[in-house]
Scaffold this motif. Structure first.
Motif, short mmCIF file in Angstrom:
data_model
loop_
_atom_site.label_atom_id
_atom_site.label_comp_id
_atom_site.label_asym_id
_atom_site.label_seq_id
_atom_site.Cartn_x
_atom_site.Cartn_y
_atom_site.Cartn_z
N MET A 185 0.84 -1.20 0.00
CA MET A 185 0.00 0.00 0.00
C MET A 185 0.87 1.25 0.00
O MET A 185 1.13 1.85 1.06
CB MET A 185 -0.93 -0.01 1.23
CG MET A 185 -1.91 -1.17 1.26
SD MET A 185 -3.04 -1.10 2.67
CE MET A 185 -3.98 0.38 2.28
N PRO A 186 1.36 1.66 -1.18
CA PRO A 186 2.17 2.88 -1.26
C PRO A 186 1.37 4.10 -0.80
O PRO A 186 0.18 4.22 -1.10
CB PRO A 186 2.52 2.98 -2.75
CG PRO A 186 2.31 1.61 -3.29
CD PRO A 186 1.20 1.02 -2.49
N ASP A 187 2.02 4.97 -0.05
CA ASP A 187 1.34 6.17 0.41
C ASP A 187 1.53 7.32 -0.58
O ASP A 187 2.13 7.14 -1.65
CB ASP A 187 1.81 6.57 1.81
CG ASP A 187 3.32 6.78 1.87
OD1 ASP A 187 3.91 7.18 0.84
OD2 ASP A 187 3.91 6.55 2.94
N HIS A 188 1.05 8.48 -0.21
CA HIS A 188 1.09 9.64 -1.12
C HIS A 188 2.52 10.02 -1.47
O HIS A 188 2.83 10.34 -2.63
CB HIS A 188 0.37 10.82 -0.47
CG HIS A 188 0.42 12.08 -1.30
ND1 HIS A 188 -0.22 12.20 -2.53
CD2 HIS A 188 1.06 13.27 -1.09
CE1 HIS A 188 0.01 13.41 -3.03
NE2 HIS A 188 0.78 14.06 -2.18
N LEU A 189 3.42 10.00 -0.48
CA LEU A 189 4.82 10.36 -0.74
C LEU A 189 5.47 9.35 -1.68
O LEU A 189 6.24 9.72 -2.58
CB LEU A 189 5.60 10.42 0.57
CG LEU A 189 7.09 10.78 0.46
CD1 LEU A 189 7.26 12.14 -0.20
CD2 LEU A 189 7.76 10.77 1.84
N ASP A 190 5.13 8.07 -1.50
CA ASP A 190 5.66 7.03 -2.40
C ASP A 190 5.23 7.29 -3.84
O ASP A 190 6.02 7.14 -4.78
CB ASP A 190 5.18 5.64 -1.97
CG ASP A 190 5.68 5.26 -0.59
OD1 ASP A 190 6.79 5.68 -0.23
OD2 ASP A 190 4.96 4.54 0.12
N GLN A 191 3.99 7.66 -4.02
CA GLN A 191 3.45 7.90 -5.36
C GLN A 191 4.06 9.13 -6.02
O GLN A 191 4.09 9.22 -7.24
CB GLN A 191 1.93 8.02 -5.29
CG GLN A 191 1.23 6.72 -4.91
CD GLN A 191 -0.24 6.91 -4.59
OE1 GLN A 191 -0.75 8.03 -4.61
NE2 GLN A 191 -0.94 5.82 -4.30
N ARG A 192 4.55 10.04 -5.21
CA ARG A 192 5.26 11.20 -5.76
C ARG A 192 6.60 10.78 -6.37
O ARG A 192 7.08 11.40 -7.31
CB ARG A 192 5.53 12.23 -4.66
CG ARG A 192 4.34 13.10 -4.29
CD ARG A 192 4.75 14.08 -3.21
NE ARG A 192 5.87 14.92 -3.64
CZ ARG A 192 6.60 15.67 -2.81
NH1 ARG A 192 6.36 15.66 -1.50
NH2 ARG A 192 7.58 16.40 -3.28
N LYS A 193 7.20 9.70 -5.83
CA LYS A 193 8.55 9.31 -6.22
C LYS A 193 8.60 8.13 -7.19
O LYS A 193 9.45 8.08 -8.07
CB LYS A 193 9.38 8.99 -4.97
CG LYS A 193 9.54 10.17 -4.01
CD LYS A 193 10.50 9.89 -2.89
CE LYS A 193 9.99 8.86 -1.91
NZ LYS A 193 10.89 8.68 -0.76
#
Length: 498
Positions: A253-261
């Motif tokens: 479950m990638p979070d918002h910060l993960d999805q930015r990167k």
């Protein structure tokens, strides 16, 4: 020669696992289980059934036994699970008899008024054979394209497999979709330059010190503060980050910060730090001090042999005798005091890993402690060789003393020294107990004594496996190096050849 090498490798592997199996049996059967919890502050605070439950769950996670809750006891055929949960029912009686026949001991939680009151559980201690088998069966953790199962990511099943690509630095790498690690084989500028995540050694988690962390991570992960650098990610985002992207692992479950990167689920990473791992720290100190010890001790030992009973020899013998006679602890504290007079730190953390002053005194101490043995042996070997027939023959031929010493005596005298070089290099990983303790160096030196003291079974086994493997293969490497230095030596000589 090839046959000998393969046989030696096989025997070495068998020896490593045999020693490790003995240690596994010892730590799990000879250590009092109450001692396992002596340093667990959480266990000390618990009371009643909660403490009992915590104890058995911990022992199960450490591999001592198998524990079944009441619900697990009732999950067998020919038993109605709902009825079985009533410990007064006939179905429960059937379940209890079933597990007793399999060697389980049935326990009852005491009447303390908590939800567990009166409930049942079953435990079964593993036999020695089971303990060893279960430990070895989970020791090697292979990564493969079907390892990750994620129902929320249907695209994963359509793209499973290995593929060649480039990492974030543009360097070719073997990558994987569906594996736990994204980068399976990659290259960087750190020794041994080729790295991989296909196979990991799993010795379980550390306990009670560093609880929940794999023992291998405790000793191999970097230490100190995070080191942040400007990094450009796959999404085009530029962030000041400490991410070590070669360690990217699948995240469900990638979070918002993960999805930015990141553009996929490979978003869990280790962080870069400003200090090396425990293994790296010990090895750094050990290798530097070992180089200095050989560079200083061997020429001095040779000079002593060439000038036997003269001033050079007498000074060397005085140094050797003093170094051996003075207890190591006293010598370390004396040198530490001398260093403090020149403004050098008496503790490694005082200036930290980033300051060269932190390394000077520990390296000097380790060098001086290593020198006497090397000086003694090279002097002894050269003096022994000086009375050999080939030396007398060389003198008769008119060769000078310097030529005989350099071209003949030294070449033969150095052979036994060469045999121990691989072991000296490899075993620096184990660290220096006294030096690292006195200078508070965060290395491997005191890991084994500390693990034994805290009854950290998995750490004891981990270190035993590592030290045994290093010792056996360094001895093997020494023998191979011996044949390279002296072609007259054959490792596969048969009976009757000598």
């Amino acid at each position: 020669m090839k046959k000998y090498i393969w046989l030696r490798v096989i025997k070495s592997i068998i020896s490593i696992f045999l020693v490790t199996a003995i240690v596994i049996a010892m730590v799990f059967t000879m250590i009092n289980r109450d001692d396992v919890f002596q340093n667990d502050q959480t266990y000390r605070k618990l009371r009643g059934n909660t403490k009992t439950e915590y104890r058995y769950n911990t022992l199960e996670s450490l591999g001592y036994l198998d524990k079944l809750s009441l619900g697990e006891m009732c999950s067998i055929e020919d038993v109605d699970r709902a009825s079985c949960l009533d410990v007064e029912s006939d179905d429960y009686a059937k379940a209890e008899a079933y597990w007793k026949d399999k060697g389980y001991t049935i326990g009852t939680y005491s009447a303390t008024g908590d939800p567990l009151t009166g409930s049942k559980y079953a435990t079964r201690d593993y036999s020695v054979v089971e303990l060893v088998y279960k430990y070895f069966s989970k020791m090697f953790d292979f990564d493969y394209p079907n390892k990750i199962k994620d129902a929320n990511n249907p695209d994963l099943d359509n793209n499973r497999g290995y593929y060649f690509g480039t990492d974030f630095n543009g360097v070719p790498a073997l990558m994987c979709n569906g594996c736990e690690y994204k980068y399976q084989i990659y290259f960087n500028g750190k020794f041994p330059f080729i790295h991989g995540n296909m196979l990991k050694l799993n010795f379980g988690n550390s306990y009670p010190t560093s609880p929940g962390i794999p023992t291998i991570d405790v000793i191999s992960k970097g230490q100190g503060a995070q080191v942040r650098t400007e990094q450009k990610y796959e999404t085009g985002e530029v962030i000041n980050s400490a991410d070590n992207r070669h360690t990217l692992r699948y995240k469900f479950m990638p979070d918002h910060l993960d999805q930015r990167k990141y553009v996929d689920n490979y978003a869990t990473v280790d962080l870069k730090t400003d200090a090396p791992s425990m293994i790296g720290t010990s090895y750094l100190f050990g290798i530097i001090s070992l180089v200095f010890a050989y560079v200083l001790a061997l020429p001095w030992g040779v000079a002593m042999a060439r000038n036997k009973d003269k001033l050079t020899d007498k000074i060397g013998i005085l140094f050797i005798n003093l170094s051996i006679a003075i207890p190591s602890l006293a010598l370390i504290f004396f040198l530490k005091y001398i260093g403090s007079l020149f403004g050098l730190p008496d503790k490694f953390p005082q200036f930290g890993a980033g300051n060269i002053k932190s390394y000077i005194m520990p390296i000097i101490v380790m060098t001086i402690i290593s020198m006497p043995g090397l000086m003694t042996w090279i002097r002894r070997y050269m003096i022994d060789q000086s009375s050999s027939d080939y030396v007398k023959f060389a003198k008769a031929k008119g060769l000078s003393r310097a030529e005989i010493s350099k071209n003949h005596i030294l070449k033969n005298a150095i052979i036994p020294i060469v045999n121990g070089i691989p072991a000296s290099i490899v075993l620096q990983i184990s660290g220096a107990i006294y030096t690292e303790t006195i200078f508070a160096i965060p290395g491997m030196g005191k890991m084994l004594p500390d693990a034994i003291k805290s009854v950290n079974n998995n750490m004891i086994i981990t270190l035993t496996f590592i030290f045994t493997a290093l010792s056996i293969f360094s001895l093997f490497a020494g023998d191979l190096l011996l044949t390279w230095v002296d072609p007259r030596i054959s490792l596969n000589a048969k009976k009757g050849d000598i």
